[in-house]
Design an enzyme around this catalytic site. Structure first.
Site, PDB file in Angstrom:
ATOM      1  N   TYR A 439       0.815  -1.225   0.000  1.00 51.68           N
ATOM      2  CA  TYR A 439       0.000   0.000   0.000  1.00 51.68           C
ATOM      3  C   TYR A 439       0.842   1.265   0.000  1.00 51.68           C
ATOM      4  O   TYR A 439       2.036   1.226   0.211  1.00 51.68           O
ATOM      5  CB  TYR A 439      -1.063   0.000   1.082  1.00 51.68           C
ATOM      6  CG  TYR A 439      -0.702  -0.108   2.541  1.00 51.68           C
ATOM      7  CD1 TYR A 439       0.576   0.101   3.041  1.00 51.68           C
ATOM      8  CD2 TYR A 439      -1.708  -0.433   3.457  1.00 51.68           C
ATOM      9  CE1 TYR A 439       0.842   0.018   4.379  1.00 51.68           C
ATOM     10  CE2 TYR A 439      -1.448  -0.532   4.810  1.00 51.68           C
ATOM     11  CZ  TYR A 439      -0.175  -0.299   5.267  1.00 51.68           C
ATOM     12  OH  TYR A 439       0.076  -0.395   6.615  1.00 51.68           O
ATOM     13  N   GLU A 440       0.167   2.376  -0.289  1.00 50.13           N
ATOM     14  CA  GLU A 440       0.812   3.676  -0.529  1.00 50.13           C
ATOM     15  C   GLU A 440       1.765   3.632  -1.719  1.00 50.13           C
ATOM     16  O   GLU A 440       2.760   4.348  -1.764  1.00 50.13           O
ATOM     17  CB  GLU A 440       1.549   4.167   0.725  1.00 50.13           C
ATOM     18  CG  GLU A 440       0.686   4.266   1.956  1.00 50.13           C
ATOM     19  CD  GLU A 440      -0.538   5.144   1.767  1.00 50.13           C
ATOM     20  OE1 GLU A 440      -0.512   6.023   0.889  1.00 50.13           O
ATOM     21  OE2 GLU A 440      -1.524   4.938   2.492  1.00 50.13           O
ATOM     22  N   GLY A 441       1.447   2.805  -2.701  1.00 46.33           N
ATOM     23  CA  GLY A 441       2.296   2.623  -3.867  1.00 46.33           C
ATOM     24  C   GLY A 441       3.205   1.436  -3.657  1.00 46.33           C
ATOM     25  O   GLY A 441       4.031   1.428  -2.737  1.00 46.33           O
TER      26      GLY A 441
END
Length: 596
Positions: A439-441
């Site tokens: 997550y968050e890229g």
């Protein structure tokens, strides 16, 4: 068994000794946070994490969150823990005094974040998402929105989320479909569905403030047509208290591999009233203000899990009796020796220890730069700090989470069969750590961001903020009798990094796939060189302390041994990464798609 005591002495070493010469220390606004105050904060945070958050980590994982009648309930003990967290002022530790916070520096705040992530990562996501939402709102919201919402978020009364992802689009936000219709009163009605929303709903706060990406009716296609909206779960009344439900709520809880005590929700917005944050069609810029903050925070999550995995593995390795030491019996009164005597167990424990100390040291450097980028007295320092943070943000996010997951897996291995059993508590670390790489890229996206954006930015200016101090350190200490050999190894890996940088710059101009094929290896190479630089500096300090005489001889000797292990056993991977980078894209891209 889940074991955790905050590594306060090492945190103080990073805060007070390691980076005093980095040029980022002359900042305004943090004068109240001297060594005594910072130590007191770390000690109190450590107590909260050990006594309040750690005891509900495993039980929270076993119980999970529940969705009933449109409301999510958190596991037993979470409401009481959150109340204690807020009453202690931890929700507003790094928030500006203007909004009721304590304005602590990032360098200190990230240490407290690490503790929270170690003791109970699921719990840490609730205040963590609120902090990220506050960053975006403070940077881009109107004065009216900031004055109304930020104080209640700073004291923990209300929480926040970030609502980006939709079922058909993750990283490619240009495809999102959520709509926002303008109203005569200046508000908007937001309609759409989101998935994977951390802390999307829960029973810890009286209201939840969602930051939602959506499209205006006349928005251009793609990412240039995305706007950001503040959408509360409950519409506040005139007195500021939650009133009418805003048709913004969960439709399901995601059934996840880990982080089961963190409510990750599928969300529905059905004509939900919201207010524009920032300018129309500039929502991605506003959201990235939050996401860049969150990417560093996710890196700290990896470090936090790595630390509790290490401590739990050390506890077990000292307690578990199995076999005899190859160098002679160490526990003659027992039927066997503790497994910590065995070289391969030591290999795993030392790897985890070196990863944690290296990441903490690098985190401290980046955090000081974060403070300097906002508050340094000299414009030149603010600019250099900004460059350094931009370069290191993808490294912190990707490398720390990769190493944290690796440490969690090593902890399971140290425990052997018991590590694979839920009751030991360590398999939870492996499950919880895994999402941080996604997550968050995803970490692959972080590597592409590094080589595709951060390296070429303004003709490589970001790199200079890192290359210059490392090069100068190597030049100054190559002949140092105490650390010269370590500096030589650092120079070798730094040379591999410089050559790799030139290779990517040259090949990437002609063929972007060449740079992309090298990206993950390059990010790891850069991160390991950065950790090596921090370890070499730590050794310089440790040798000086031991030479002058210190009551903490054991601490500084351990620093030297851990650094030596890093240089002997971990940094040599730089050579392999250099060779992989130079090999090019062919073996990666030549296989026809139908052959897979």
């Amino acid at each position: 068994m889940q074991v955790y005591d905050a590594p306060i002495r090492d945190m103080r070493f990073v805060l007070e000794e390691l980076h005093n010469d980095d040029g980022f220390g002359d900042v305004e606004g943090y004068e109240d946070f001297d060594s005594d105050v910072s130590t007191a904060i770390l000690e109190e945070a450590g107590k909260l994490c050990k006594e309040v958050l750690l005891p509900i980590n495993w039980s929270g994982d076993q119980e999970g969150c529940k969705l009933e009648n449109g409301t999510v309930s958190t596991p037993k003990g979470f409401q009481e823990a959150y109340k204690a967290f807020c009453e202690g002022g931890w929700a507003g530790l790094g928030v500006a005094e203007q909004w009721g916070g304590q304005n602590a520096p990032h360098a200190l705040g990230k240490m407290v974040e690490e503790m929270t992530c170690s003791a109970n990562l699921s719990f840490g996501l609730y205040p963590g998402l609120t902090g990220g939402a506050m960053v975006a709102l403070e940077a881009h919201g109107s004065d009216e929105l900031k004055e109304f919402y930020l104080p209640k978020m700073a004291n923990g009364e209300w929480s926040g989320t970030m609502c980006l992802t939709e079922a058909h689009c993750g990283t490619d936000l240009g495809m999102l479909r959520t709509k926002a219709e303008p109203q005569d009163d200046g508000s908007y009605l937001v309609t759409g569905n989101k998935i994977f929303i951390s802390a999307g709903d829960h029973d810890l706060t009286s209201n939840i403030i969602h930051l939602v990406l959506a499209r205006l009716p006349d928005a251009p296609a793609g990412v240039k047509g995305i706007s950001l909206f503040l959408v509360p779960k409950f519409l506040p009344n005139a007195d500021g208290e939650p009133g009418e439900h805003n048709h913004a709520g969960p439709t399901a809880i995601e059934h996840k591999m880990g982080l089961k005590a963190s409510a990750t929700c599928q969300m529905s917005f059905d004509g939900s009233k919201g207010w524009l944050v920032g300018e129309p069609n500039k929502g991605l810029e506003a959201m990235f203000t939050m996401m860049n903050t969150e990417r560093v925070a996710v890196g700290i999550q990896g470090l936090g899990v790595g630390e509790i995995a290490y401590q739990s593995a050390v506890y077990y390795a000292k307690d578990r009796l199995q076999g005899r030491s190859l160098s002679g019996v160490k526990n003659p009164d027992g039927p066997a020796d503790p497994i910590i005597v065995h070289p391969d167990v030591r290999r795993m424990l030392m790897t985890m220890r070196a990863y944690n100390e290296g990441c903490r040291a690098l985190s401290g450097w980046v955090s000081r730069a974060l403070d300097a980028s906002h508050s340094a007295r000299e414009p030149e320092v603010r600019e250099r700090a900004t460059d350094f943070v931009a370069l290191m943000t993808p490294v912190v996010k990707a490398l720390f989470t990769d190493l944290g997951h690796e440490s969690a897996q090593l902890a399971v291995q140290v425990y052997g069969g018991h590590g694979y059993i839920q009751e030991s508590g360590v398999e939870q670390f492996a499950r919880d750590a895994r999402i941080a790489q996604i997550y968050e890229g995803t970490n692959g996206i972080q590597a592409l961001d590094l080589v595709g954006r951060k390296l070429p930015h303004r003709m490589g200016r970001n790199l200079r903020s890192f290359f210059h101090p490392v090069s100068q350190f190597c030049e100054d200490h190559a002949a140092d009798p105490a650390i010269g050999k370590l500096v030589g190894a650092l120079q070798q890996s730094f040379g591999a990094l410089q050559l790799s940088t030139g290779h990517i710059a040259q090949k990437g101009l002609k063929d972007p796939e060449e740079a992309a094929a090298a990206a993950t290896d390059y990010l790891r190479l850069l991160g390991f060189v950065a950790m090596g630089y921090c370890f070499a500096k730590a050794c310089k300090i440790a040798h000086a302390k031991l030479a002058e005489g210190t009551s903490e001889e054991a601490f500084y000797k351990a620093k030297l041994i851990t650094a030596q292990f890093f240089f002997d056993r971990l940094l040599p991977v730089a050579t392999a990464q250099f060779m992989a980078i130079r090999s090019g894209k062919a073996s990666m891209m030549d296989l026809p798609e139908e052959a897979f």
